[in-house]
Design an enzyme around this catalytic site. Structure first.
Site, PDB file in Angstrom:
ATOM      1  N   ASP A  84       0.783  -1.215   0.325  1.00  0.00           N
ATOM      2  CA  ASP A  84      -0.298   0.245  -0.017  1.00  0.00           C
ATOM      3  C   ASP A  84       0.621   1.464  -0.454  1.00  0.00           C
ATOM      4  O   ASP A  84       2.241   1.338   0.104  1.00  0.00           O
ATOM      5  CB  ASP A  84      -1.140   0.499   1.439  1.00  0.00           C
ATOM      6  CG  ASP A  84      -2.321  -0.655   0.862  1.00  0.00           C
ATOM      7  OD1 ASP A  84      -2.535  -1.501   0.048  1.00  0.00           O
ATOM      8  OD2 ASP A  84      -2.989  -0.990   2.089  1.00  0.00           O
ATOM      9  N   LYS A 101      -3.642   3.012  -2.710  1.00  0.00           N
ATOM     10  CA  LYS A 101      -4.610   4.239  -3.132  1.00  0.00           C
ATOM     11  C   LYS A 101      -4.971   5.332  -2.060  1.00  0.00           C
ATOM     12  O   LYS A 101      -3.919   5.406  -0.964  1.00  0.00           O
ATOM     13  CB  LYS A 101      -5.948   2.357  -1.326  1.00  0.00           C
ATOM     14  CG  LYS A 101      -6.052   1.376  -2.343  1.00  0.00           C
ATOM     15  CD  LYS A 101      -7.771   0.615  -1.508  1.00  0.00           C
ATOM     16  CE  LYS A 101      -7.309   0.381   0.125  1.00  0.00           C
ATOM     17  NZ  LYS A 101      -6.279  -0.515   0.171  1.00  0.00           N
ATOM     18  N   GLY A 123      -0.002   0.542   9.058  1.00  0.00           N
ATOM     19  CA  GLY A 123      -0.389  -0.202  10.772  1.00  0.00           C
ATOM     20  C   GLY A 123      -0.937  -1.486  11.274  1.00  0.00           C
ATOM     21  O   GLY A 123       0.247  -2.256  10.004  1.00  0.00           O
ATOM     22  N   ASP A 124      -1.504  -1.688  11.329  1.00  0.00           N
ATOM     23  CA  ASP A 124      -2.628  -3.410  11.794  1.00  0.00           C
ATOM     24  C   ASP A 124      -3.307  -3.400  10.357  1.00  0.00           C
ATOM     25  O   ASP A 124      -4.111  -2.653  10.263  1.00  0.00           O
ATOM     26  CB  ASP A 124      -2.863  -3.289  13.364  1.00  0.00           C
ATOM     27  CG  ASP A 124      -3.268  -5.257  12.986  1.00  0.00           C
ATOM     28  OD1 ASP A 124      -2.347  -5.945  13.832  1.00  0.00           O
ATOM     29  OD2 ASP A 124      -4.813  -4.844  13.054  1.00  0.00           O
ATOM     30  N   MET A 150      -8.058   8.977   8.946  1.00  0.00           N
ATOM     31  CA  MET A 150      -9.167   8.514   8.152  1.00  0.00           C
ATOM     32  C   MET A 150      -9.887  10.546   8.017  1.00  0.00           C
ATOM     33  O   MET A 150     -10.814  10.232   7.618  1.00  0.00           O
ATOM     34  CB  MET A 150      -9.403   7.933   7.485  1.00  0.00           C
ATOM     35  CG  MET A 150      -8.486   6.826   7.109  1.00  0.00           C
ATOM     36  SD  MET A 150      -9.586   5.640   6.169  1.00  0.00           S
ATOM     37  CE  MET A 150     -10.096   4.497   8.407  1.00  0.00           C
ATOM     38  N   GLY A 174       2.947  10.718  11.012  1.00  0.00           N
ATOM     39  CA  GLY A 174       3.808  10.696  12.633  1.00  0.00           C
ATOM     40  C   GLY A 174       4.245   9.284  12.571  1.00  0.00           C
ATOM     41  O   GLY A 174       4.446   8.309  11.603  1.00  0.00           O
TER      42      GLY A 174
END
Ligand code: SAH
Length: 510
Positions: free
Chosen positions: A35, A57, A89-90, A171, A200
């Site tokens: 991603d 995306k 992230g997760d 988001m 971050g």
């Protein structure tokens, strides 16, 4: 037989926040589907020959639709390959990891999931915000601020406010004004501490701290953009005291590393750990001179030399390649004493089972020459680059020590990143540049193709490197010792001094 698909959480950005299990999966991957938010340094852990598929995306337009991504995973697994699906992230937290598994499960494709460190917790942490604190809050709520196309936010603000918990929105940059308005209407105290943290855990992280009533305006003024998380709750008040990340000595600084990448790893890593944004722009490449009749002749009468001297790991590797071609190994060097210019070169020797008999205290050509002049009574074989420093041979000449200077590799001054460096230099966005040899200075200057370089500061490994930098009009400082540790220290010191003069790039921080 299907291959396996492993869904891996890459963490929020800082490559150090990848899990060990995620790293293992990546190192074994044959295909990596990744991603937009995945850090290049994480992606680089996959084997070079692995196929890389970017399905990044962007929020308004989706270049690769979700169904297509699932299809790609299925196709690659059907080829029997080990596929890693790498997500920011997760994978299961607003990551559509579940959706991607559905098709795999339906086809009986074996899969695994490796959880990742989520931005919802790690990004506040890097901004000095613990998401819970016993004295302040007893719950944490993670909410998406993304509205489905053309729809209003579907958030029960009343319920959220009643929890008195810490609220973290992902988001939510575009919808931040609606989120703040919703919380205010639902009765949250307008003075509730709040923060928004952009990019971050990355060197370019920015943080805006405010209150519920002022956050939307402050974020707009600071032009905060995605990716960012917003946090609401008393814990945000701790962010000033606990902001360890902004306090790192190189935070907000951009440092260019010019040495070749195969040896650039440690310096770049050290600088990143101190908060720097590191641009790895290898400006030189070494290339073995092949065939090399001079080196071959020297090897044939190797017993005639008392010493062999190496001025870089590249010289060691060039000799090794030659030995291997001849079907020889370390024993061919027999009783020849070995001198290395510094610790890195000595390590390259020990990589082949050889101990350096002499390493000068100061790692440069002049000191290597002086040390050899004291020790050698017989001929010295020097295996080095085409344009080696005259300081080495001058010392031997001066002492009347016979030597043979054999060029076994040459330096190519070229950088894949020349365009990028030039653009940054023109925009005045280059600041600190590290040089580990005079040749890296020449390669860097060649990449820039001229112009005024007096606004840069070259942090150099030694005097000769600094002299070369000054010759190109780059002001230079020199490390206390010719080691990566000392060079890193010198970068920190230079950043401190230069910081006062420059308007620091993180000046927008709130
Ligand atoms: N699965 C991811 C979240 C995906 S949704 C995770 O667990 O972190 C994408 C959102 O995550 C972004 O819009 C932003 O709100 C947040 N995000 C991801 N990386 C971030 C970063 N480095 N800094 C700030 N926010 C980030």
């Amino acid at each position: 037989m299907y291959g396996k698909v492993t869904l891996v959480g890459a963490g929020p950005g800082d490559p150090g926040l990848l899990t060990l299990k995620g790293r293992e999966a990546l190192e074994a991957a044959q295909v990596v589907v990744y991603d937009r938010l995945v850090s290049p340094a994480v992606l680089a852990l996959a084997p070079e020959e692995a196929e890389r598929i970017d399905v990044g995306k962007r929020s308004a337009h989706h270049p690769v639709p979700q169904e297509r991504i699932s299809q790609i995973l299925l196709e690659k697994a059907a080829e029997g390959r080990r596929v890693v699906r790498l997500k920011g992230g997760d994978p299961f937290l607003f990551g559509r990891g579940g959706e991607e598994l559905e098709l795999l499960e339906a086809h009986g494709v074996p899969f695994e999931e490796v959880p990742g460190i989520t931005s919802a917790i790690a990004v506040p942490a890097y901004a000095g915000i613990p998401v819970t604190h016993r004295d302040m809050t007893s719950s944490l709520h993670i909410i998406t601020g993304h509205a489905r196309q053309g729809k209003e936010l579907d958030i029960d603000f009343q319920a959220l406010v009643r929890t008195k918990g810490t609220l973290v929105f992902l988001m939510g940059v575009t919808s931040l004004p609606q989120i703040c308005a919703g919380l205010l209407e639902a009765g949250m105290d307008p003075e509730t501490p709040a923060a928004v943290v952009e990019r971050g855990t990355l060197p370019t992280q920015r943080k805006v701290t405010a209150t519920l009533s002022t956050l939307a305006r402050r974020a707009r003024e600071a032009a905060v953009s995605s990716p960012a998380v917003s946090v609401f709750g008393p814990v945000c008040a701790l962010s000033g005291r606990f902001d360890w990340f902004s306090a790192l000595p190189l935070k907000g600084r951009r440092v260019v590393v010019t040495r070749p990448r195969e040896r650039g790893g440690t310096l770049a890593g050290r600088l990143r750990a101190l908060g720097a944004e590191v641009l790895e722009c290898p400006c030189i490449r070494t290339e073995r001179i092949c065939p090399c009749p001079q080196a071959e002749a020297a090897l044939e009468k190797i017993g005639a030399y008392q010493w062999a001297a190496f001025t870089s790991p590249a010289g060691v590797e060039a000799l090794w390649a030659l030995l291997e071609e001849k079907g020889l190994d370390a024993r061919a060097l027999g009783g020849v004493s070995l001198a290395a210019i510094g610790a890195g070169t000595a390590r390259a020797l020990s990589g082949h089972g050889l101990r350096a008999d002499y390493v000068p205290e100061v790692y440069d050509a002049a000191h290597l020459g002086a040390g050899l002049a004291e020790r050698a009574t017989g001929p010295v074989l020097i295996l080095r680059a085409e344009e080696g420093s005259p300081a080495l041979t001058a010392a031997l000449e001066g002492a009347g020590v016979p030597f043979e200077d054999v060029a076994c590799y040459r330096t190519r001054y070229e950088s894949e990143h020349a365009g990028e460096i030039r653009a940054l230099a023109r925009a005045g966005e280059l600041d600190l540049v590290t040089f580990t040899s005079a040749s890296t200075v020449r390669g860097f200057a060649a990449s820039l193709g001229g112009g005024d370089l007096s606004g840069l500061l070259g942090v150099c490994i030694g005097e000769q490197t600094a002299a070369e930098a000054r010759r190109h009009g780059i002001p230079a400082v020199v490390a206390r010792k010719a080691t990566i540790d000392a060079l890193t220290e010198a970068v920190v010191a230079a950043a401190g001094e230069k910081g006062a003069a420059d308007t620091s790039r993180d000046g927008r921080e709130g």
